[in-house]
Motif scaffolding. Sequence first.
Motif, short mmCIF file in Angstrom:
data_model
loop_
_atom_site.label_atom_id
_atom_site.label_comp_id
_atom_site.label_asym_id
_atom_site.label_seq_id
_atom_site.Cartn_x
_atom_site.Cartn_y
_atom_site.Cartn_z
N THR A 217 0.87 -1.17 0.00
CA THR A 217 0.00 0.00 0.00
C THR A 217 0.91 1.22 0.00
O THR A 217 2.13 1.10 -0.08
N THR A 218 0.34 2.41 0.10
CA THR A 218 1.16 3.61 0.18
C THR A 218 1.81 3.67 1.56
O THR A 218 1.15 3.88 2.57
N VAL A 219 3.11 3.46 1.58
CA VAL A 219 3.87 3.43 2.84
C VAL A 219 4.83 4.60 2.86
O VAL A 219 5.60 4.80 1.91
N ASN A 220 4.80 5.38 3.95
CA ASN A 220 5.71 6.51 4.09
C ASN A 220 6.85 6.24 5.06
O ASN A 220 7.92 6.85 4.93
N THR A 221 6.62 5.36 6.03
CA THR A 221 7.58 5.19 7.12
C THR A 221 7.70 3.74 7.52
O THR A 221 6.70 3.02 7.56
N PHE A 222 8.93 3.33 7.82
CA PHE A 222 9.20 2.04 8.46
C PHE A 222 9.60 2.29 9.91
O PHE A 222 10.33 3.23 10.21
N ILE A 223 9.13 1.42 10.78
CA ILE A 223 9.61 1.35 12.16
C ILE A 223 10.12 -0.06 12.39
O ILE A 223 9.56 -1.01 11.84
N PHE A 224 11.15 -0.19 13.18
CA PHE A 224 11.75 -1.51 13.39
C PHE A 224 11.51 -1.98 14.82
O PHE A 224 11.57 -1.20 15.78
N ILE A 248 10.91 5.93 1.54
CA ILE A 248 10.44 5.49 2.85
C ILE A 248 11.26 6.18 3.94
O ILE A 248 12.49 6.16 3.91
N ASN A 249 10.57 6.78 4.92
CA ASN A 249 11.24 7.39 6.07
C ASN A 249 11.64 6.32 7.08
O ASN A 249 11.00 5.27 7.19
N PHE A 250 12.67 6.63 7.84
CA PHE A 250 13.07 5.79 8.96
C PHE A 250 12.54 6.42 10.25
O PHE A 250 12.94 7.52 10.61
N GLY A 251 11.63 5.75 10.92
CA GLY A 251 11.08 6.24 12.18
C GLY A 251 11.99 5.88 13.34
O GLY A 251 12.03 4.73 13.77
N MET A 252 12.73 6.86 13.83
CA MET A 252 13.64 6.65 14.96
C MET A 252 12.87 6.82 16.26
O MET A 252 12.36 7.90 16.55
N ILE A 253 12.78 5.76 17.04
CA ILE A 253 12.00 5.79 18.27
C ILE A 253 12.84 6.42 19.37
O ILE A 253 13.92 5.95 19.70
N GLU A 254 12.33 7.50 19.93
CA GLU A 254 13.05 8.26 20.94
C GLU A 254 13.27 7.43 22.20
O GLU A 254 12.37 6.71 22.65
N PRO A 269 19.80 10.77 4.65
CA PRO A 269 19.54 12.20 4.83
C PRO A 269 18.23 12.60 4.17
O PRO A 269 17.96 12.24 3.03
N GLY A 270 17.40 13.30 4.93
CA GLY A 270 16.10 13.73 4.40
C GLY A 270 15.01 12.70 4.56
O GLY A 270 13.85 12.97 4.21
N TYR A 271 15.33 11.52 5.12
CA TYR A 271 14.31 10.47 5.28
C TYR A 271 14.26 9.97 6.73
O TYR A 271 14.01 8.79 6.97
N ASN A 272 14.48 10.87 7.68
CA ASN A 272 14.40 10.50 9.09
C ASN A 272 13.24 11.25 9.74
O ASN A 272 12.97 12.39 9.41
N ILE A 273 12.61 10.59 10.69
CA ILE A 273 11.48 11.19 11.37
C ILE A 273 11.44 10.67 12.80
O ILE A 273 11.66 9.48 13.05
N MET A 344 -2.20 14.60 10.75
CA MET A 344 -2.29 14.01 9.41
C MET A 344 -1.10 13.08 9.19
O MET A 344 -0.08 13.19 9.88
N PRO A 345 -1.23 12.14 8.25
CA PRO A 345 -0.07 11.31 7.90
C PRO A 345 1.04 12.17 7.32
O PRO A 345 0.78 13.15 6.61
N ILE A 346 2.28 11.82 7.61
CA ILE A 346 3.43 12.62 7.18
C ILE A 346 4.21 11.83 6.13
O ILE A 346 4.63 10.71 6.39
N ASP A 347 4.38 12.44 4.97
CA ASP A 347 5.16 11.76 3.93
C ASP A 347 6.65 12.04 4.06
O ASP A 347 7.47 11.16 3.81
#
Length: 658
Positions: A217-224, A248-254, A269-273, A344-347
């Motif tokens: 589907t439309t995926v913006n972010t991966f979390i591991f 695809i963004n990389f979701g860094m869990i704080e 670079p530019g794909y971190n959230i 909203m969802p963030i691309d």
Amino acid sequence: MFGIARRDRFKLCLFLLAAAVSLLIFGYRLLTEQSNMKVELAYDYEDVLLLQAYTGHTQDQVLRMLQRSGITSIAVPEDTLTNLVRRGAAAWITGEQLLSMSRFGQIQSQLLLNLIRSANIVPENNYIMVDQTSTFQRVQNALVNDLGPERALAAGRNVLEVRGQIDNLGDIGLGVDENIVKNLALYKFQIIPKLANSRRIDDISLALKIDTVSALTTVNTFIFSGGEALGYGNNLPLVAEKMAKNGINFGMIEFVKQSGALNLAENLPGYNIGVHSIPAKQLQTMNKDRALNRYVLAALDRGMRILYLHAFVNENLSRDLLAYNEDFIASLRGMLERRGFTIMPIDQVTLGFSEELSIVIGFVISLGLAPVFFFFLKIFFPRAPDYLFTAGLAGLILLDMLTLKFNLFNEWRSLLALAIAIVFPALAILTQLPCEDNWEALNFRKTFWLILRVVGVTLLGALLIIGLLSDGYHLLKVYQFRGVKLAFALPLLLVAFYYFMYPYRITSLRFILKRFLQSKITVGYVLTALAGLAFFAVYFLRSGNYQMPLLSGETALRNFLGYILLIRPRTKEFLLGYPLLVLICQHLGRTIDYRYKWLFFAVAAVAPVSLLNTFCHLHAPLWVSLLRSFNGLILGLALGCLFNFLYKTAEKAWKYLL
């Protein structure tokens, strides 16, 4: 020119150039941050199932509640054998268990009976039965890719045999269930795949895994999930390449340490959230208000753009857990929207400059620091010759070039930022508070302007740090400001050192040491030293996020100030630093003995130190830092005036009684 000596004009031009560049970056950040005031509210799919189990509602009712209350995304973890068994989609049994059941005649399943008759059951092997054919094929492919075809074999219709003992067999990622994704799409939820790492998987299979999940589907972010980022081991560059290619963004869990996460973020670079989550177990021990405040602070103070929510399933909280969770999510959404966020969802989060532009900016600002450091040196050593400035400037240029050549420029910029954080708060005090013992009490207007000058000098340092570290890595909290403890301690020590030694000026280290060793030790000095140690202990422990528990009632005070002021000011500023500056302006030379001004000035330096430290939280939006600083200044001045009034009133009353 403007009364400035010819030899100093070049120094001034260098500094003004650095300040002008930093000011432009400041304005650019303010504009871009306003366009990035978005927050994505994500919910874990496992918690959807948990709410079903605890409330007795259908999945449709739970999903509609989430949709209604403001959830934008669902984090769907990869299937694992453990999860499939828990959902009733698969059965998993060891050969030893199977043989034991066969001996006692406990097997009723025709499938298992056929397996025993047709296969040589090995006690050490594992046998997996999956109901749906599509799920079976996905599980088979995933296990073959992970373990190899010689260890994951088909042993019958919808039955897999896994040879040998494998410690993490139940946690191996088996891909994302396409049926779950399709069902969630009906409710217009964005999907955030939550993938598990395996060091056994080869490059081709890993690349296929990323492409397959991205295409669902439309995926913006991966979390591991787990303690490792996907690809940790040998495949992080491949994962970064594939994620960037698929957008695809990389979701860094704080606050969660995942091996390989920093390396992956550096390659994206530019794909971190930033992602903030309260662990599920911890959430059950919290009340609703505390959890709300933590999530809001994560978005507001630390720039987290995905808030990852879990379900409240503690039955002591409410008889209707579904309504309780709905109210929590709706309240969170309302609090965020009142602070200017759009849910909203963030691309993609577009903050910061490219690496190339950051290097150019860093080079310009580093040159502008040469006159600042030279001026600071002249305060301590007035006879320092001008050639030291020339040598310092040449040294900065050389270090710029060497660190760039050896790929250490990020570390060099961090070191320069730390130097700024140490020098400017000390500079603010040293240039504005008196050295001579002939101070006359100031009226309120002069007191106000003196404190504003202290703030102004400090903000110049903050401006340079903003310019120096406004790359995407710092703004998205991939990198953080380094040397916080030094930035808190050294300015205070420098101020104390200067004013303690000032009567004889600082002419030689030998004289400084001799004067110190010849000082008489009195009970007053001992008590002062002990008080200083206690102050520094509390000061240091309170400079981190989670190092010292809050005092009784402090949480309530913080929440109250955050509610009425929108952004809570720093306690050290409005309760200590600014009030003490007011009292110094009013009472130095009278109530405050000149002999101890070094101590009072050092403690008052807490105000500019804390002020500059606010802007060292580079991931926080600038408007938040500005409002926090303004609130701290106004509240600190008000309390300082109040303390001054109370002291004078008490002094008059005491004289009257005597």
